[in-house]
Design a protein around this motif. Structure first.
Motif, PDB file in Angstrom:
ATOM      1  N   GLY A 217       0.821  -1.213   0.000  1.00 40.32           N
ATOM      2  CA  GLY A 217       0.000   0.000   0.000  1.00 40.32           C
ATOM      3  C   GLY A 217       0.851   1.257   0.000  1.00 40.32           C
ATOM      4  O   GLY A 217       0.531   2.239  -0.683  1.00 40.32           O
ATOM      5  N   VAL A 218       1.952   1.249   0.758  1.00 36.39           N
ATOM      6  CA  VAL A 218       2.890   2.377   0.748  1.00 36.39           C
ATOM      7  C   VAL A 218       3.446   2.546  -0.664  1.00 36.39           C
ATOM      8  O   VAL A 218       3.528   3.664  -1.185  1.00 36.39           O
ATOM      9  CB  VAL A 218       4.022   2.165   1.778  1.00 36.39           C
ATOM     10  CG1 VAL A 218       5.093   3.225   1.641  1.00 36.39           C
ATOM     11  CG2 VAL A 218       3.462   2.145   3.200  1.00 36.39           C
ATOM     12  N   THR A 219       3.806   1.442  -1.279  1.00 37.80           N
ATOM     13  CA  THR A 219       4.314   1.477  -2.655  1.00 37.80           C
ATOM     14  C   THR A 219       3.269   2.052  -3.601  1.00 37.80           C
ATOM     15  O   THR A 219       3.584   2.855  -4.482  1.00 37.80           O
ATOM     16  CB  THR A 219       4.705   0.047  -3.102  1.00 37.80           C
ATOM     17  OG1 THR A 219       5.692  -0.458  -2.201  1.00 37.80           O
ATOM     18  CG2 THR A 219       5.259   0.050  -4.505  1.00 37.80           C
ATOM     19  N   PHE A 220       2.012   1.659  -3.429  1.00 37.63           N
ATOM     20  CA  PHE A 220       0.930   2.190  -4.258  1.00 37.63           C
ATOM     21  C   PHE A 220       0.842   3.715  -4.155  1.00 37.63           C
ATOM     22  O   PHE A 220       0.561   4.392  -5.135  1.00 37.63           O
ATOM     23  CB  PHE A 220      -0.416   1.585  -3.866  1.00 37.63           C
ATOM     24  CG  PHE A 220      -0.640   0.172  -4.329  1.00 37.63           C
ATOM     25  CD1 PHE A 220       0.227  -0.465  -5.211  1.00 37.63           C
ATOM     26  CD2 PHE A 220      -1.742  -0.536  -3.889  1.00 37.63           C
ATOM     27  CE1 PHE A 220       0.001  -1.756  -5.639  1.00 37.63           C
ATOM     28  CE2 PHE A 220      -1.984  -1.829  -4.314  1.00 37.63           C
ATOM     29  CZ  PHE A 220      -1.112  -2.443  -5.187  1.00 37.63           C
ATOM     30  N   ALA A 221       1.076   4.248  -2.968  1.00 36.16           N
ATOM     31  CA  ALA A 221       1.027   5.701  -2.791  1.00 36.16           C
ATOM     32  C   ALA A 221       2.104   6.381  -3.630  1.00 36.16           C
ATOM     33  O   ALA A 221       1.850   7.401  -4.275  1.00 36.16           O
ATOM     34  CB  ALA A 221       1.190   6.062  -1.316  1.00 36.16           C
ATOM     35  N   PHE A 222       3.295   5.806  -3.648  1.00 37.85           N
ATOM     36  CA  PHE A 222       4.394   6.396  -4.403  1.00 37.85           C
ATOM     37  C   PHE A 222       4.174   6.282  -5.903  1.00 37.85           C
ATOM     38  O   PHE A 222       4.644   7.116  -6.667  1.00 37.85           O
ATOM     39  CB  PHE A 222       5.723   5.744  -4.030  1.00 37.85           C
ATOM     40  CG  PHE A 222       6.079   5.899  -2.577  1.00 37.85           C
ATOM     41  CD1 PHE A 222       5.741   7.036  -1.863  1.00 37.85           C
ATOM     42  CD2 PHE A 222       6.744   4.884  -1.914  1.00 37.85           C
ATOM     43  CE1 PHE A 222       6.068   7.170  -0.529  1.00 37.85           C
ATOM     44  CE2 PHE A 222       7.071   5.011  -0.574  1.00 37.85           C
ATOM     45  CZ  PHE A 222       6.728   6.162   0.120  1.00 37.85           C
ATOM     46  N   LEU A 223       3.459   5.252  -6.320  1.00 37.18           N
ATOM     47  CA  LEU A 223       3.213   5.031  -7.745  1.00 37.18           C
ATOM     48  C   LEU A 223       1.897   5.655  -8.215  1.00 37.18           C
ATOM     49  O   LEU A 223       1.512   5.493  -9.368  1.00 37.18           O
ATOM     50  CB  LEU A 223       3.201   3.523  -8.044  1.00 37.18           C
ATOM     51  CG  LEU A 223       4.500   2.786  -7.749  1.00 37.18           C
ATOM     52  CD1 LEU A 223       4.308   1.289  -7.967  1.00 37.18           C
ATOM     53  CD2 LEU A 223       5.636   3.306  -8.602  1.00 37.18           C
ATOM     54  N   ASN A 224       1.217   6.342  -7.315  1.00 38.70           N
ATOM     55  CA  ASN A 224      -0.072   6.986  -7.613  1.00 38.70           C
ATOM     56  C   ASN A 224      -1.098   6.015  -8.199  1.00 38.70           C
ATOM     57  O   ASN A 224      -1.793   6.317  -9.158  1.00 38.70           O
ATOM     58  CB  ASN A 224       0.113   8.189  -8.544  1.00 38.70           C
ATOM     59  CG  ASN A 224       0.834   9.306  -7.836  1.00 38.70           C
ATOM     60  OD1 ASN A 224       0.504   9.644  -6.704  1.00 38.70           O
ATOM     61  ND2 ASN A 224       1.840   9.863  -8.487  1.00 38.70           N
ATOM     62  N   VAL A 225      -1.187   4.853  -7.597  1.00 34.80           N
ATOM     63  CA  VAL A 225      -2.166   3.844  -7.996  1.00 34.80           C
ATOM     64  C   VAL A 225      -3.545   4.293  -7.520  1.00 34.80           C
ATOM     65  O   VAL A 225      -3.683   4.836  -6.421  1.00 34.80           O
ATOM     66  CB  VAL A 225      -1.799   2.473  -7.385  1.00 34.80           C
ATOM     67  CG1 VAL A 225      -2.908   1.452  -7.571  1.00 34.80           C
ATOM     68  CG2 VAL A 225      -0.490   1.965  -7.975  1.00 34.80           C
ATOM     69  N   SER A 226      -4.561   4.074  -8.324  1.00 36.02           N
ATOM     70  CA  SER A 226      -5.940   4.350  -7.920  1.00 36.02           C
ATOM     71  C   SER A 226      -6.312   3.317  -6.853  1.00 36.02           C
ATOM     72  O   SER A 226      -6.544   2.145  -7.158  1.00 36.02           O
ATOM     73  CB  SER A 226      -6.866   4.254  -9.127  1.00 36.02           C
ATOM     74  OG  SER A 226      -8.171   4.556  -8.755  1.00 36.02           O
ATOM     75  N   ILE A 227      -6.357   3.748  -5.600  1.00 36.57           N
ATOM     76  CA  ILE A 227      -6.355   2.821  -4.470  1.00 36.57           C
ATOM     77  C   ILE A 227      -7.656   2.036  -4.290  1.00 36.57           C
ATOM     78  O   ILE A 227      -7.611   0.859  -3.951  1.00 36.57           O
ATOM     79  CB  ILE A 227      -5.958   3.545  -3.150  1.00 36.57           C
ATOM     80  CG1 ILE A 227      -5.634   2.529  -2.049  1.00 36.57           C
ATOM     81  CG2 ILE A 227      -7.027   4.510  -2.716  1.00 36.57           C
ATOM     82  CD1 ILE A 227      -4.455   1.647  -2.336  1.00 36.57           C
ATOM     83  N   ILE A 228      -8.800   2.630  -4.515  1.00 34.15           N
ATOM     84  CA  ILE A 228     -10.061   1.913  -4.267  1.00 34.15           C
ATOM     85  C   ILE A 228     -10.212   0.702  -5.186  1.00 34.15           C
ATOM     86  O   ILE A 228     -10.438  -0.417  -4.696  1.00 34.15           O
ATOM     87  CB  ILE A 228     -11.279   2.861  -4.351  1.00 34.15           C
ATOM     88  CG1 ILE A 228     -11.191   3.956  -3.275  1.00 34.15           C
ATOM     89  CG2 ILE A 228     -12.585   2.078  -4.211  1.00 34.15           C
ATOM     90  CD1 ILE A 228     -11.072   3.450  -1.842  1.00 34.15           C
ATOM     91  N   PRO A 229     -10.053   0.855  -6.507  1.00 35.08           N
ATOM     92  CA  PRO A 229     -10.122  -0.348  -7.347  1.00 35.08           C
ATOM     93  C   PRO A 229      -9.033  -1.371  -6.993  1.00 35.08           C
ATOM     94  O   PRO A 229      -9.272  -2.576  -7.039  1.00 35.08           O
ATOM     95  CB  PRO A 229      -9.927   0.173  -8.767  1.00 35.08           C
ATOM     96  CG  PRO A 229     -10.230   1.624  -8.711  1.00 35.08           C
ATOM     97  CD  PRO A 229      -9.921   2.066  -7.318  1.00 35.08           C
ATOM     98  N   ALA A 230      -7.853  -0.885  -6.620  1.00 34.88           N
ATOM     99  CA  ALA A 230      -6.747  -1.790  -6.284  1.00 34.88           C
ATOM    100  C   ALA A 230      -7.082  -2.632  -5.056  1.00 34.88           C
ATOM    101  O   ALA A 230      -6.900  -3.854  -5.065  1.00 34.88           O
ATOM    102  CB  ALA A 230      -5.461  -0.996  -6.046  1.00 34.88           C
ATOM    103  N   VAL A 231      -7.566  -1.999  -3.977  1.00 33.89           N
ATOM    104  CA  VAL A 231      -7.857  -2.774  -2.766  1.00 33.89           C
ATOM    105  C   VAL A 231      -9.061  -3.686  -2.963  1.00 33.89           C
ATOM    106  O   VAL A 231      -9.116  -4.776  -2.388  1.00 33.89           O
ATOM    107  CB  VAL A 231      -8.020  -1.882  -1.514  1.00 33.89           C
ATOM    108  CG1 VAL A 231      -6.729  -1.138  -1.210  1.00 33.89           C
ATOM    109  CG2 VAL A 231      -9.184  -0.938  -1.606  1.00 33.89           C
ATOM    110  N   LEU A 232     -10.019  -3.262  -3.780  1.00 35.04           N
ATOM    111  CA  LEU A 232     -11.155  -4.140  -4.065  1.00 35.04           C
ATOM    112  C   LEU A 232     -10.698  -5.383  -4.832  1.00 35.04           C
ATOM    113  O   LEU A 232     -11.133  -6.502  -4.533  1.00 35.04           O
ATOM    114  CB  LEU A 232     -12.241  -3.395  -4.838  1.00 35.04           C
ATOM    115  CG  LEU A 232     -12.992  -2.311  -4.054  1.00 35.04           C
ATOM    116  CD1 LEU A 232     -13.944  -1.545  -4.961  1.00 35.04           C
ATOM    117  CD2 LEU A 232     -13.733  -2.912  -2.868  1.00 35.04           C
ATOM    118  N   LEU A 233      -9.811  -5.186  -5.790  1.00 32.47           N
ATOM    119  CA  LEU A 233      -9.288  -6.319  -6.550  1.00 32.47           C
ATOM    120  C   LEU A 233      -8.461  -7.240  -5.655  1.00 32.47           C
ATOM    121  O   LEU A 233      -8.601  -8.469  -5.709  1.00 32.47           O
ATOM    122  CB  LEU A 233      -8.445  -5.831  -7.731  1.00 32.47           C
ATOM    123  CG  LEU A 233      -7.843  -6.929  -8.607  1.00 32.47           C
ATOM    124  CD1 LEU A 233      -8.939  -7.746  -9.288  1.00 32.47           C
ATOM    125  CD2 LEU A 233      -6.919  -6.315  -9.648  1.00 32.47           C
TER     126      LEU A 233
END
Length: 188
Positions: free
Chosen positions: A121-137
Protein backbone atom coordinates in the motif's frame (compact mmCIF):
# COMPACT_ATOMS: atom_id res chain seq x y z
CA UNK A 1 0.21 0.36 -13.05
CA UNK A 2 -2.32 -1.49 -15.18
CA UNK A 3 -5.06 -3.95 -14.20
CA UNK A 4 -2.92 -6.97 -15.05
CA UNK A 5 -0.10 -5.73 -12.78
CA UNK A 6 -2.58 -5.18 -9.96
CA UNK A 7 -4.03 -8.65 -10.44
CA UNK A 8 -0.57 -10.23 -10.36
CA UNK A 9 0.20 -8.31 -7.15
CA UNK A 10 -3.12 -9.48 -5.69
CA UNK A 11 -2.28 -13.09 -6.49
CA UNK A 12 1.22 -12.71 -5.03
CA UNK A 13 -0.11 -11.15 -1.84
CA UNK A 14 -2.75 -13.83 -1.43
CA UNK A 15 -0.26 -16.71 -1.35
CA UNK A 16 0.33 -16.47 2.41
CA UNK A 17 -3.43 -16.52 2.97
CA UNK A 18 -3.69 -19.46 0.55
CA UNK A 19 -1.04 -21.40 2.50
CA UNK A 20 -2.79 -20.77 5.83
CA UNK A 21 -6.14 -21.66 4.26
CA UNK A 22 -4.68 -24.96 3.07
CA UNK A 23 -3.65 -25.68 6.67
CA UNK A 24 -7.10 -24.70 7.95
CA UNK A 25 -8.60 -27.06 5.38
CA UNK A 26 -6.47 -29.89 6.79
CA UNK A 27 -7.85 -29.28 10.26
CA UNK A 28 -11.52 -29.52 9.28
CA UNK A 29 -13.20 -32.81 8.47
CA UNK A 30 -16.09 -31.32 6.51
CA UNK A 31 -15.99 -27.84 5.04
CA UNK A 32 -19.21 -25.88 5.05
CA UNK A 33 -20.23 -22.58 3.49
CA UNK A 34 -19.60 -20.78 6.77
CA UNK A 35 -15.96 -22.00 6.77
CA UNK A 36 -15.45 -20.76 3.22
CA UNK A 37 -17.09 -17.41 3.97
CA UNK A 38 -15.13 -16.97 7.22
CA UNK A 39 -11.74 -17.66 5.61
CA UNK A 40 -12.55 -15.48 2.60
CA UNK A 41 -13.80 -12.56 4.67
CA UNK A 42 -10.97 -12.55 7.19
CA UNK A 43 -8.16 -12.94 4.68
CA UNK A 44 -9.75 -10.97 1.84
CA UNK A 45 -10.88 -8.21 4.20
CA UNK A 46 -7.47 -7.72 5.76
CA UNK A 47 -5.68 -8.00 2.42
CA UNK A 48 -7.88 -5.09 1.26
CA UNK A 49 -7.61 -3.06 4.48
CA UNK A 50 -3.83 -3.18 4.91
CA UNK A 51 -2.86 -1.65 1.53
CA UNK A 52 -5.46 1.05 2.13
CA UNK A 53 -3.79 1.94 5.43
CA UNK A 54 -0.33 1.74 3.81
CA UNK A 55 -1.49 3.98 0.97
CA UNK A 56 -2.59 6.76 3.34
CA UNK A 57 0.63 6.47 5.33
CA UNK A 58 2.66 6.58 2.10
CA UNK A 59 0.78 9.66 0.84
CA UNK A 60 1.98 11.54 3.93
CA UNK A 61 5.59 11.08 2.82
CA UNK A 62 5.16 11.13 -0.97
CA UNK A 63 6.47 14.65 -1.60
CA UNK A 64 9.66 13.95 0.36
CA UNK A 65 10.72 10.88 -1.61
CA UNK A 66 9.24 11.14 -5.11
CA UNK A 67 12.71 11.02 -6.70
CA UNK A 68 13.47 7.60 -5.19
CA UNK A 69 9.98 6.07 -5.09
CA UNK A 70 10.83 3.44 -7.71
CA UNK A 71 13.75 2.23 -5.59
CA UNK A 72 11.50 2.07 -2.53
CA UNK A 73 8.85 0.13 -4.46
CA UNK A 74 11.50 -2.28 -5.75
CA UNK A 75 13.06 -2.68 -2.30
CA UNK A 76 9.78 -3.31 -0.49
CA UNK A 77 8.52 -5.82 -3.05
CA UNK A 78 11.90 -7.57 -3.22
CA UNK A 79 12.14 -7.87 0.58
CA UNK A 80 8.54 -9.09 0.93
CA UNK A 81 8.97 -11.55 -1.93
CA UNK A 82 12.35 -12.70 -0.66
CA UNK A 83 10.96 -13.37 2.80
CA UNK A 84 8.07 -15.36 1.32
CA UNK A 85 10.47 -17.41 -0.81
CA UNK A 86 12.86 -17.96 2.13
CA UNK A 87 10.00 -19.17 4.35
CA UNK A 88 8.81 -21.49 1.60
CA UNK A 89 12.27 -23.05 1.22
CA UNK A 90 13.04 -23.35 4.95
CA UNK A 91 12.65 -26.62 6.79
CA UNK A 92 11.06 -24.83 9.74
CA UNK A 93 7.42 -25.98 9.65
CA UNK A 94 5.03 -23.81 11.59
CA UNK A 95 2.31 -25.43 13.62
CA UNK A 96 -0.76 -26.31 11.64
CA UNK A 97 -3.59 -23.98 12.61
CA UNK A 98 -6.34 -25.57 14.64
CA UNK A 99 -9.82 -26.20 13.32
CA UNK A 100 -11.31 -23.11 15.00
CA UNK A 101 -12.73 -20.39 12.78
CA UNK A 102 -13.46 -18.09 15.72
CA UNK A 103 -12.37 -14.48 16.08
CA UNK A 104 -9.43 -15.26 18.42
CA UNK A 105 -8.00 -17.71 15.90
CA UNK A 106 -8.76 -15.98 12.62
CA UNK A 107 -7.87 -12.38 13.52
CA UNK A 108 -4.17 -13.04 14.23
CA UNK A 109 -3.92 -15.22 11.11
CA UNK A 110 -5.53 -12.52 8.97
CA UNK A 111 -3.22 -9.83 10.34
CA UNK A 112 -0.11 -12.01 9.98
CA UNK A 113 -0.88 -12.90 6.37
CA UNK A 114 -1.59 -9.29 5.38
CA UNK A 115 1.34 -7.36 6.88
CA UNK A 116 3.12 -7.47 3.52
CA UNK A 117 0.07 -5.84 1.93
CA UNK A 118 0.64 -2.82 4.21
CA UNK A 119 4.04 -2.24 2.59
CA UNK A 120 2.52 -2.73 -0.86
CA UNK A 121 0.00 0.00 0.00
CA UNK A 122 2.89 2.38 0.75
CA UNK A 123 4.31 1.48 -2.66
CA UNK A 124 0.93 2.19 -4.26
CA UNK A 125 1.03 5.70 -2.79
CA UNK A 126 4.39 6.40 -4.40
CA UNK A 127 3.21 5.03 -7.75
CA UNK A 128 -0.07 6.99 -7.61
CA UNK A 129 -2.17 3.84 -8.00
CA UNK A 130 -5.94 4.35 -7.92
CA UNK A 131 -6.35 2.82 -4.47
CA UNK A 132 -10.06 1.91 -4.27
CA UNK A 133 -10.12 -0.35 -7.35
CA UNK A 134 -6.75 -1.79 -6.28
CA UNK A 135 -7.86 -2.77 -2.77
CA UNK A 136 -11.16 -4.14 -4.06
CA UNK A 137 -9.29 -6.32 -6.55
CA UNK A 138 -6.80 -7.47 -3.90
CA UNK A 139 -9.58 -8.26 -1.42
CA UNK A 140 -11.72 -10.14 -3.96
CA UNK A 141 -8.74 -12.08 -5.31
CA UNK A 142 -7.61 -13.06 -1.82
CA UNK A 143 -11.18 -14.03 -0.88
CA UNK A 144 -11.38 -16.41 -3.86
CA UNK A 145 -7.87 -17.82 -3.45
CA UNK A 146 -8.31 -18.34 0.30
CA UNK A 147 -11.64 -20.08 -0.20
CA UNK A 148 -9.97 -22.28 -2.82
CA UNK A 149 -7.06 -22.95 -0.46
CA UNK A 150 -9.45 -24.20 2.18
CA UNK A 151 -10.87 -26.68 -0.33
CA UNK A 152 -7.40 -27.69 -1.58
CA UNK A 153 -6.19 -28.27 1.98
CA UNK A 154 -9.20 -30.37 2.75
CA UNK A 155 -8.62 -32.50 -0.36
CA UNK A 156 -4.84 -32.65 -0.84
CA UNK A 157 -3.08 -31.69 2.37
CA UNK A 158 0.10 -29.66 2.84
CA UNK A 159 1.71 -30.81 -0.40
CA UNK A 160 1.32 -27.42 -2.11
CA UNK A 161 1.75 -25.02 0.84
CA UNK A 162 5.45 -24.18 0.36
CA UNK A 163 5.12 -24.10 -3.43
CA UNK A 164 2.37 -21.47 -3.15
CA UNK A 165 4.49 -19.30 -0.86
CA UNK A 166 7.50 -19.65 -3.17
CA UNK A 167 5.47 -18.67 -6.25
CA UNK A 168 4.00 -15.68 -4.40
CA UNK A 169 7.47 -14.51 -3.37
CA UNK A 170 8.86 -14.83 -6.87
CA UNK A 171 5.88 -12.91 -8.30
CA UNK A 172 6.45 -9.99 -5.92
CA UNK A 173 10.20 -9.88 -6.62
CA UNK A 174 9.54 -9.86 -10.39
CA UNK A 175 7.00 -7.06 -10.07
CA UNK A 176 9.46 -5.00 -8.05
CA UNK A 177 12.04 -5.52 -10.79
CA UNK A 178 9.51 -4.56 -13.46
CA UNK A 179 8.68 -1.29 -11.65
CA UNK A 180 12.38 -0.43 -11.34
CA UNK A 181 13.19 -1.28 -14.97
CA UNK A 182 10.18 0.67 -16.28
CA UNK A 183 11.18 3.76 -14.29
CA UNK A 184 14.89 3.64 -15.06
CA UNK A 185 14.71 2.74 -18.75
CA UNK A 186 11.27 3.80 -19.94
CA UNK A 187 10.46 6.80 -17.71
CA UNK A 188 7.48 4.87 -16.22
Amino acid sequence: MNLFDLFVIAVGLSMDAFAVSVCKGLAVKRIGKRHVFSVGMYFGGFQALMPLIGYFVGKQFESMITSIDHWIAFGLLAVIGGNMAREALSDNEENTPDSSFGFKTMLPLAIATSIDALAVGVTFAFLNVSIIPAVLLIGATTFAISAGGLQVGNMFGTRYKSKAELVGGIILICLGGKILVEHLFFGG
